[in-house]
Design a protein around this motif. Structure first.
Motif, PDB file in Angstrom:
ATOM      1  N   VAL A 119       0.823  -1.206   0.000  1.00  0.00           N
ATOM      2  CA  VAL A 119       0.000   0.000   0.000  1.00  0.00           C
ATOM      3  C   VAL A 119       0.858   1.258   0.000  1.00  0.00           C
ATOM      4  CG1 VAL A 119      -1.936  -1.158   1.110  1.00  0.00           C
ATOM      5  CG2 VAL A 119      -0.245   0.034   2.519  1.00  0.00           C
ATOM      6  N   GLU A 120       2.134   1.132   0.435  1.00  0.00           N
ATOM      7  CA  GLU A 120       3.013   2.308   0.422  1.00  0.00           C
ATOM      8  C   GLU A 120       4.462   1.836   0.456  1.00  0.00           C
ATOM      9  OE1 GLU A 120       3.152   6.810   2.355  1.00  0.00           O
ATOM     10  OE2 GLU A 120       1.661   5.339   3.017  1.00  0.00           O
ATOM     11  N   HIS A 153      -0.904   6.723   2.865  1.00  0.00           N
ATOM     12  CA  HIS A 153      -2.005   5.764   2.792  1.00  0.00           C
ATOM     13  C   HIS A 153      -2.667   5.643   4.163  1.00  0.00           C
ATOM     14  CE1 HIS A 153      -4.211   1.983   2.134  1.00  0.00           C
ATOM     15  NE2 HIS A 153      -4.121   2.278   0.846  1.00  0.00           N
ATOM     16  N   PRO A 154      -3.993   5.544   4.221  1.00  0.00           N
ATOM     17  CA  PRO A 154      -4.667   5.467   5.523  1.00  0.00           C
ATOM     18  C   PRO A 154      -4.238   4.264   6.355  1.00  0.00           C
ATOM     19  CG  PRO A 154      -6.216   5.121   3.703  1.00  0.00           C
ATOM     20  CD  PRO A 154      -4.968   5.642   3.107  1.00  0.00           C
ATOM     21  N   ALA A 185     -14.131   5.351  12.925  1.00  0.00           N
ATOM     22  CA  ALA A 185     -13.289   4.383  12.220  1.00  0.00           C
ATOM     23  C   ALA A 185     -13.396   4.617  10.719  1.00  0.00           C
ATOM     24  CB  ALA A 185     -13.737   2.964  12.564  1.00  0.00           C
ATOM     25  N   ALA A 186     -12.288   5.010  10.104  1.00  0.00           N
ATOM     26  CA  ALA A 186     -12.274   5.258   8.660  1.00  0.00           C
ATOM     27  C   ALA A 186     -12.110   3.940   7.920  1.00  0.00           C
ATOM     28  CB  ALA A 186     -11.121   6.204   8.304  1.00  0.00           C
ATOM     29  N   ALA A 187     -12.934   3.760   6.905  1.00  0.00           N
ATOM     30  CA  ALA A 187     -12.837   2.557   6.080  1.00  0.00           C
ATOM     31  C   ALA A 187     -11.575   2.649   5.237  1.00  0.00           C
ATOM     32  CB  ALA A 187     -14.066   2.439   5.197  1.00  0.00           C
ATOM     33  N   ILE A 188     -10.743   1.649   5.335  1.00  0.00           N
ATOM     34  CA  ILE A 188      -9.505   1.619   4.549  1.00  0.00           C
ATOM     35  C   ILE A 188      -9.798   0.879   3.256  1.00  0.00           C
ATOM     36  CG2 ILE A 188      -7.120   0.810   4.470  1.00  0.00           C
ATOM     37  CD1 ILE A 188      -7.025   1.072   7.484  1.00  0.00           C
ATOM     38  N   PRO A 189      -9.619   1.525   2.102  1.00  0.00           N
ATOM     39  CA  PRO A 189      -9.966   0.880   0.827  1.00  0.00           C
ATOM     40  C   PRO A 189      -8.997  -0.234   0.486  1.00  0.00           C
ATOM     41  CG  PRO A 189      -8.839   2.964   0.428  1.00  0.00           C
ATOM     42  CD  PRO A 189      -9.070   2.880   1.916  1.00  0.00           C
ATOM     43  N   ALA A 201      -0.562   3.241  -2.959  1.00  0.00           N
ATOM     44  CA  ALA A 201      -1.570   2.508  -3.697  1.00  0.00           C
ATOM     45  C   ALA A 201      -2.839   3.325  -3.864  1.00  0.00           C
ATOM     46  CB  ALA A 201      -1.890   1.209  -2.979  1.00  0.00           C
ATOM     47  N   ARG A 202      -3.347   3.321  -5.085  1.00  0.00           N
ATOM     48  CA  ARG A 202      -4.689   3.873  -5.307  1.00  0.00           C
ATOM     49  C   ARG A 202      -5.719   2.907  -4.731  1.00  0.00           C
ATOM     50  NH1 ARG A 202      -3.444   4.214 -10.998  1.00  0.00           N
ATOM     51  NH2 ARG A 202      -5.124   2.723 -11.271  1.00  0.00           N
TER      52      ARG A 202
END
Length: 299
Positions: free
Chosen positions: A231-232, A245-246, A275-279, A294-295
């Motif tokens: 992701v990063e 990235h979240p 809580a943020a949804a992590i895509p 990562a997109r």
């Protein structure tokens, strides 16, 4: 291989396992490079695929697809005899040193085994001298060579594993959670030893760990893995000071702070924040030189 070519190039690495319940895609589409004399940290939560990647790039568990090029040679195309010769240049330090040691083999015989397998021309006196030198290099008394694994502490067992790993002077080492099974008081000693050996031998290292503070101390670049995907990927200072990235931010936010007041504030913020949804991770994009994020999948 030119000076600008990474020692290790991994492209679109994928590893899948067939089970009774179907196929599990443990690693999917992972790509990165590792330059000579550098350390890449691979971090992520348990089950993210870190150790699977470590075993895949060393061909202990060959990848399902993708390529692993070491010194410009595609390891996946090598026959068994050629891969065995290549293992002189590629070594692994496993997480559990006791499981890695043969309980029926003395410490000296364990460290000498690479010489017997890859340097058969060495006589017994030369092997003993080489083993004594390796014991001293990792901080063990050569007189311990006749002891067996159960007679050593956890830290000493890991020192034995490191001595064996560097016996043939490899170019590349995968250190798979090498300090996770050790007491905190011993962890720093092992990490400092790895750092000294890297400077002395010019080792390139894939350092797999969940200890984010130790990764920042030891690694030049850091790759963050989630559910089998990167992701990063960035230089260590960049990733820790400007995570994009979240999921990376969530990982760093979970690291305890050595300040009681700041730690209470951190925990309170985590409880109060929604809580943020992590895509799910999609393809990596270079947002700055050497910094890849990562997109969201499908974006």
């Amino acid at each position: 291989m030119t000076a600008d070519t990474p020692l290790l190039i991994v492209r679109d690495l994928a590893v899948a396992f067939d089970t009774d319940g179907g196929t599990i895609h443990a690693v999917n589409g992972v790509s990165y490079g590792l330059r000579e004399g550098k350390t890449l940290g691979l971090v992520g939560e348990s089950g993210s695929g870190k150790s699977t990647i470590g075993r895949a790039v060393t061909m202990l568990n060959p990848p399902t697809s993708g390529t692993v090029a070491f010194e410009s040679t595609d390891l996946g195309t090598l026959p068994a005899r050629e891969m065995r010769r290549m293992r002189r240049r590629i070594q692994v330090i496993f997480q559990d040193p006791y499981a890695a040691l043969n309980p029926r083999m003395s410490a000296g015989a364990y460290v000498a085994e690479p010489f017997r397998l890859h340097r058969p021309e060495m006589g017994a006196p030369e092997r003993r001298d080489a083993v004594a030198g390796l014991f001293q290099r990792v901080g063990l008394d050569p007189r311990f060579a006749g002891r067996y694994p159960h007679q050593f502490s956890g830290g000493q067992r890991q020192q034995l594993c490191i001595a064996r790993a560097i016996a043939l002077k490899p170019s590349f080492i995968v250190a798979d959670e090498p300090i996770a099974a050790l007491d905190v008081s011993i962890q720093a000693q092992v990490v400092n030893l790895l750092q000294d050996l890297q400077a002395e031998l010019g080792l390139s290292t894939l350092f797999i760990s969940h200890d984010l503070r130790m990764v920042r101390y030891l690694c030049h670049r850091v790759a963050v893995l989630r559910r089998g995907r990167l992701v990063e990927l960035a230089d260590s200072d960049t990733l820790y000071e400007d995570p994009r990235h979240p999921y990376t931010r969530a990982l760093l936010g979970a690291v305890p702070v050595p300040d009681p007041a700041a730690e209470r504030a951190r925990l309170r913020a985590m409880r109060e924040a929604p809580a943020a949804a992590i895509p799910e991770a999609g393809p990596l994009e270079e947002i700055a030189p050497g910094h890849w994020v990562a997109r969201a999948a499908g974006a």
